[in-house]
Scaffold this active site. Structure first.
Site, short mmCIF file in Angstrom:
data_model
loop_
_atom_site.label_atom_id
_atom_site.label_comp_id
_atom_site.label_asym_id
_atom_site.label_seq_id
_atom_site.Cartn_x
_atom_site.Cartn_y
_atom_site.Cartn_z
CG HIS A 349 -1.71 1.23 1.46
ND1 HIS A 349 -3.06 1.30 1.25
CD2 HIS A 349 -1.33 2.47 1.88
CE1 HIS A 349 -3.48 2.52 1.53
NE2 HIS A 349 -2.44 3.25 1.93
CD GLU A 350 1.82 3.33 3.79
OE1 GLU A 350 1.93 4.43 3.22
OE2 GLU A 350 0.87 3.07 4.54
CG HIS A 353 0.31 6.17 -0.96
ND1 HIS A 353 -0.87 6.72 -1.43
CD2 HIS A 353 0.00 5.61 0.24
CE1 HIS A 353 -1.84 6.51 -0.55
NE2 HIS A 353 -1.35 5.84 0.47
CD GLU A 373 -5.06 6.10 1.73
OE1 GLU A 373 -5.38 5.04 2.28
OE2 GLU A 373 -3.89 6.52 1.74
CG HIS A 437 -7.42 7.15 5.26
ND1 HIS A 437 -7.19 8.47 5.58
CD2 HIS A 437 -6.21 6.60 5.01
CE1 HIS A 437 -5.89 8.70 5.55
NE2 HIS A 437 -5.27 7.59 5.21
#
Length: 535
Positions: A349-350, A353, A373, A437
């Site tokens: 996920h990170e 980004h 997100e 989110h």
């Protein structure tokens, strides 16, 4: 001048706020193969970038841009069939144009097939002389940021003049980046845009995008490490030199590279500092492999360079975040420093980004922020499935092992996002006003429906039951196809201020490129959007 001259023919989000049955597919068709991106080496990508940079003036003129406008090449993607997608940022009189990015799609024969613009408005302002002083804009921006992030926010950089073109008529503006920390200890990079004539706040978004060893979550794994003198370090030279660093509960600095004498790392227990490092390094490793093997992307930016992972941030920090400024992922150790946020889907996920930042650069606010997100959740899920780790098998639950809620429930659910109590299952006019989110739920739900379809089913031992807004049944096209469609949509058809309607259009274009407009995949993508009320 012909349109063929447009492009050379050589051509930080925090994670939190405050084998599926439908995945198998037949061999790729000729159309699908042709629309997939070429796996470029770093040198090949640089050559394409140089070729595109050599023709920016002609490109601007051919596209009908004004005399004071210039294009700046950000990225170039080439498809197997020879189509080249060149992504540009824009300047006006030397000032950055925020929301002025565009993508030129050029066929193999040099003909421009289409242009995707983040704004259709002409870039022009009456004056380049602001009526509001920079200090006044900075003070106003700091006040606005503190209202959101609390008293820990701090502004120590002078505002820069920009042209704001993301919404409405372009205006001369200031962009102030407010630093310090957010309420939960996450570093702060609040970007506040203020009108340079009135001092009124126009927009704001957060720049921090939350977001062989024995690991805590993935069991025993093989790691890419390097020999360092008589010992070893967590440096993965096979994946762009990615490094895993120890912040040792600090909240600043680069951290210290993990080293040891044996090349055996961690013991599966959170009390051993190496354990979280193993999970973080492994997460970065499988994420790199996913993007390279599935999408042909060599690293986060496509330039072959690895990011860094920093573990043990702060004390009892229940979050993780991506920061473009250091090109790094950072992980807290969770409540009581016992549940580091280093699970596979969280790591992916990170890092995702960073992929979004390097491509569409979706603004981290409003509907584009929800898409940002959601994109990280989508690819975090895709990486987890692709890793095929027996201790952490793929599922449509985000962060199910880190126990962030303290009751064993996951952070987010993709089949029915509202099960977390706050996320949106469907699009509505209010979605753009939600925390990113929670507005991401629309994208997550779309991805689940596109991949697996609606209704009750069990996948890898997890039970799901996905509804649709109109009650109509949706047939999934398979996760592997949904992933490819979303990646192509993100990297070639989305821009910085794409909203959910724009995401639908981008994904349909991508589905058409890959499978044809009359294909079941195209119809499946459309049906999934209808299922989440985006029409």
């Amino acid at each position: 001048m012909s349109t063929a001259a447009v492009v050379a023919t050589a051509t930080a989000a925090a994670l939190v706020a405050g084998m599926t049955t439908g995945s198998a597919s037949a061999a790729p068709t000729a159309r699908e193969l042709g629309a997939q991106s070429v796996k470029l080496s770093p040198s090949q990508r640089v050559e394409l970038m140089h070729s595109a940079n050599a023709t920016t003036a002609r490109a601007a003129k051919t596209l009908g841009l004004g005399a004071q406008e210039k294009l700046v090449v950000k990225d170039v993607i080439k498809d197997v069939d020879g189509t080249v997608h060149t992504r540009y940022d824009r300047t006006y009189a030397g000032l950055p144009v925020l929301g002025g990015d565009l993508v030129v799609h050029q066929a193999k024969d040099g003909k421009v097939k289409d242009v995707t613009k983040s704004t259709k408005a002409a870039i022009k302002v009456a004056s380049l002389t602001p009526k509001v002083a920079p200090k006044a804009a900075q003070s106003s921006a700091l006040k606005a940021a503190k209202a959101v992030t609390g008293d820990k926010a701090a502004s120590d950089k002078a505002p820069r003049k920009v042209i704001w073109a993301a919404k409405g008529t372009p205006v001369l503006a200031y962009e102030t980046v407010v630093g310090g920390f957010q309420k939960d200890g996450t570093p702060n990079q609040m970007h506040v845009i203020t009108d340079a004539d009135t001092g009124k706040k126009i927009f704001e978004y957060q720049g921090i995008e939350n977001g062989a060893g024995t690991s805590e979550y993935s069991g025993k794994v093989e790691l890419g490490t390097s020999k360092e003198g008589s010992g070893y370090s967590l440096t993965d030279k096979g994946r762009g030199g990615h490094q895993t660093l120890n912040l040792d509960h600090g909240q600043s600095g680069e951290g210290k590279l993990f080293t040891n004498d044996t090349d055996k790392w961690g013991d599966g227990k959170p009390s051993n500092p190496e354990t979280a490092a193993v999970d973080a390094a492994y997460g970065a490793q499988v994420t790199w492999d996913y993007y390279k093997n599935v999408h042909g992307r060599d690293g986060i930016k496509g330039d072959g360079k690895g990011a860094t992972s920093r573990v043990h941030y702060g004390n009892g920090y229940v979050n993780a975040f991506w920061d473009d400024s250091c090109f790094c992922m950072t992980y807290g150790d969770g409540e009581g420093d016992k549940k580091p946020l280093t699970e596979i889907d969280v790591a992916a996920h990170e890092m995702s980004h960073g992929v979004t930042s390097a491509t569409a650069n979706l603004e981290y606010s409003g509907e584009s922020g929800g898409l940002n997100e959601g994109t990280s959740d989508i690819f975090g899920t895709a990486v987890e499935f692709n890793a095929k780790n027996a201790e952490d098998p793929g599922d449509y639950l985000m962060g199910e092992k880190i126990d962030i809620n303290g009751d064993g429930t996951p952070l987010r659910y993709m089949d029915k996002p509202s099960k977390d109590g706050q996320s949106a299952d469907y699009w509505s006019p209010e979605v753009g006003n939600m925390d990113v989110h929670y507005s991401s739920g629309v994208a997550n739900h779309w991805f689940y429906l596109a991949s697996e379809g609606s209704g009750a089913k069990e996948i890898n031992g997890v039970k799901y039951d996905s509804p649709t807004k109109d009650g109509k049944k949706v047939e999934g096209i398979g996760r592997d196809k949904a992933e490819k469609i979303w990646f192509k949509a993100l990297t070639t058809y989305m821009t910085s201020n794409t909203d959910y309607k724009g995401a639908r259009e981008a994904s349909l274009k991508a589905a058409g490129d890959l499978y044809g407009k009359d294909s079941k995949e195209y119809k499946g993508v459309d049906a999934a959007w209808a299922g989440v009320n985006v029409k």
